[in-house]
Write a protein that holds these residues in place. Structure first.
Motif, PDB file in Angstrom:
ATOM      1  N   ARG A   1      -9.568  40.629   9.359  1.00 21.19           N
ATOM      2  CA  ARG A   1     -10.906  40.587   9.329  1.00 21.19           C
ATOM      3  C   ARG A   1     -11.718  41.741   8.973  1.00 21.19           C
ATOM      4  O   ARG A   1     -11.699  42.458   9.623  1.00 21.19           O
ATOM      5  N   ARG A   2     -12.720  41.482   8.099  1.00 24.81           N
ATOM      6  CA  ARG A   2     -13.370  42.635   7.680  1.00 24.81           C
ATOM      7  C   ARG A   2     -15.102  42.000   7.484  1.00 24.81           C
ATOM      8  O   ARG A   2     -15.463  40.771   7.066  1.00 24.81           O
ATOM      9  N   VAL A   3     -15.899  42.610   8.331  1.00 28.66           N
ATOM     10  CA  VAL A   3     -17.203  42.204   8.501  1.00 28.66           C
ATOM     11  C   VAL A   3     -17.949  42.629   7.249  1.00 28.66           C
ATOM     12  O   VAL A   3     -18.127  43.650   6.966  1.00 28.66           O
ATOM     13  N   ILE A   4     -18.764  41.335   6.838  1.00 25.80           N
ATOM     14  CA  ILE A   4     -19.729  41.630   5.737  1.00 25.80           C
ATOM     15  C   ILE A   4     -21.120  42.272   6.570  1.00 25.80           C
ATOM     16  O   ILE A   4     -21.871  42.966   6.057  1.00 25.80           O
ATOM     17  N   SER A   5     -21.433  41.229   7.450  1.00 20.20           N
ATOM     18  CA  SER A   5     -22.801  41.478   8.241  1.00 20.20           C
ATOM     19  C   SER A   5     -22.678  40.896   9.625  1.00 20.20           C
ATOM     20  O   SER A   5     -22.097  39.764   9.871  1.00 20.20           O
TER      21      SER A   5
END
Length: 427
Positions: free
Chosen positions: A264-268
């Motif tokens: 999981r990689r956060v955009i915002s």
């Protein structure tokens, strides 16, 4: 161009009054309209009712289901809040539609769905979530879609409060897998296609994430440009907590997703109430950006300027984990969904959006270059507007707008309709 019932609290009344004070519910264009844009004349739309007097409706899609070269539409109806029928609307090529049945009297709530050739026989099938019953099914198109009920197949009966769905070949084996979100289970999961000789049994479910607080959006795209299909997801977040827990994320496909974990990689995670959005190369620089609606729920979103449509610019390079820059498109009280397309035919991508219960409208944001946007109202009083799509329904080369509207979870008297707005160009 690339084609790619919430809860509320009484304090929302105060926010609603504030929104009124800001003048954001008038019939005039919303904040962002400029004098030169109005002088040039915006795109004109003519409105058409596809289906009305529905029991409950949430979900619409477009595809050529009968193979005649034009785009048909699909949408469910839920009678007495207990049983669903999935309809398809056959298009005569000029935007006139005949309503036909895919499957009727399914216990539970059919909602959002996706269309693709799941069984590989050259016809387009429909995969749809059942929100109430927690199952996920698909209907096989025999090639004669008007002949009667389509054959029903189960993907999974273990999808608690399944909400959104997308289809793609996640494991690279040549067939279409599926992915869903669960809005009370907080789950993001994918389902491995067992192959056409085993469609009589459920697909294998694999959980990607179990901590997305009220998961909503699920969509596909290759965000790091490594050739593998990744996923975009949103969490609306929790009301009345110091950390709202809302976020827009993408999940990196590990390459062998049946054996490896997705990252999981956060955009915002700065703005509350991320609802619905889509991946798209908005700035036409060769990578996927994200357009997103933030709003809908007022109890987790007390500031007026938090109700808006944004886009997140992918500033990364091929094969490298993207970094993101947030851009504001425009205010939209109770924003629900945003999607991009070249609505005015000038070569850049505009954004269409809906505003849900107490927003109750359809708008589009005109891309005026250099990150400037003008807001145009398509329809007010489309009460509890939810999903919308863009598609050329009458074959004139212009993108039309199609949207459904539910019952507003009793906050408003919802329209309970599916409508489309024909794009008549500038005139």
């Amino acid at each position: 161009m690339k084609k790619n019932p919430p809860s509320f609290i009484a304090s929302g009344i105060t926010v609603f009054a504030t929104l009124l004070a800001f003048g954001l519910f008038g019939d005039m264009a919303l904040a962002g309209e400029s004098d030169d844009a109005m002088a040039a004349g915006p795109v004109k739309f003519s409105e058409h009712l596809l289906a009305g007097n529905l029991g409950y409706v949430f979900g619409v899609a477009a595809a050529d289901l009968d193979g005649d070269g034009d785009l048909d539409l699909t949408s469910p109806d839920i009678r007495n809040k207990t049983h669903s029928t999935l309809f398809w609307y056959g298009n005569d090529g000029k935007g006139q539609f005949e309503r036909l049945v895919i499957f009727k009297d399914e216990p539970g709530w059919f909602e959002r769905h996706a269309i693709a050739d799941i069984d590989g026989n050259g016809t387009l099938d429909v995969a749809i979530v059942n929100n109430q019953k927690g199952n996920f099914v698909w209907f096989a198109n025999s090639g004669k879609p008007a002949a009667g009920p389509w054959q029903r197949h189960v993907i999974s009966n273990d999808c608690p409060r399944a909400y959104d769905v997308t289809l793609a070949d996640f494991d690279g084996d040549g067939d279409l897998d599926a992915s869903t979100t669960g809005y009370t289970s907080n789950l993001v999961a994918w389902y491995e296609n067992p192959g056409k000789d085993q469609f009589d049994r459920p697909w294998t479910r694999r959980v990607i994430d179990s901590a997305m607080q009220e998961a909503r959006t699920i969509a596909t795209g290759d965000f790091n440009r490594d050739g593998k299909i990744d996923l975009l997801a949103t969490a609306v977040g929790a009301p009345n907590v110091p950390n709202h827990e809302s976020q827009v994320v993408w999940y990196e496909n590990p390459g062998e997703p049946a054996r490896q974990n997705w990252t999981r990689r956060v955009i915002s995670n700065e703005f509350p109430a991320a609802i619905h959005g889509h991946p798209v190369d908005l700035d036409l620089d060769g990578d996927l950006d994200v357009v997103m609606a933030h709003g809908m729920r007022i109890e987790s979103d007390p500031k007026v300027d938090r109700h808006q449509v944004l886009w997140y610019e992918n500033t990364g390079k091929p094969g490298v984990i993207p970094t993101w820059k947030r851009h504001r498109v425009g205010l939209l009280p109770f924003a629900f969904e945003a999607i991009a397309g070249d609505i005015d035919g000038d070569g850049d991508l505009d954004i269409a959006a809906t505003a849900w219960s107490k927003g109750d409208r359809v708008v589009w944001f005109e891309n005026r270059g250099e990150d400037r946007w003008s807001t145009h109202v398509v329809r007010t009083d489309f009460r509890a507007a939810n999903q919308l799509i863009l598609a050329d329904l009458n074959g004139d080369g212009r993108l039309d707008i199609i949207a459904s509207a539910d019952d507003g979870s009793r906050r408003v008297q919802g329209s309970l309709e599916v409508r489309w707005w024909r794009n008549d160009g500038r005139r």
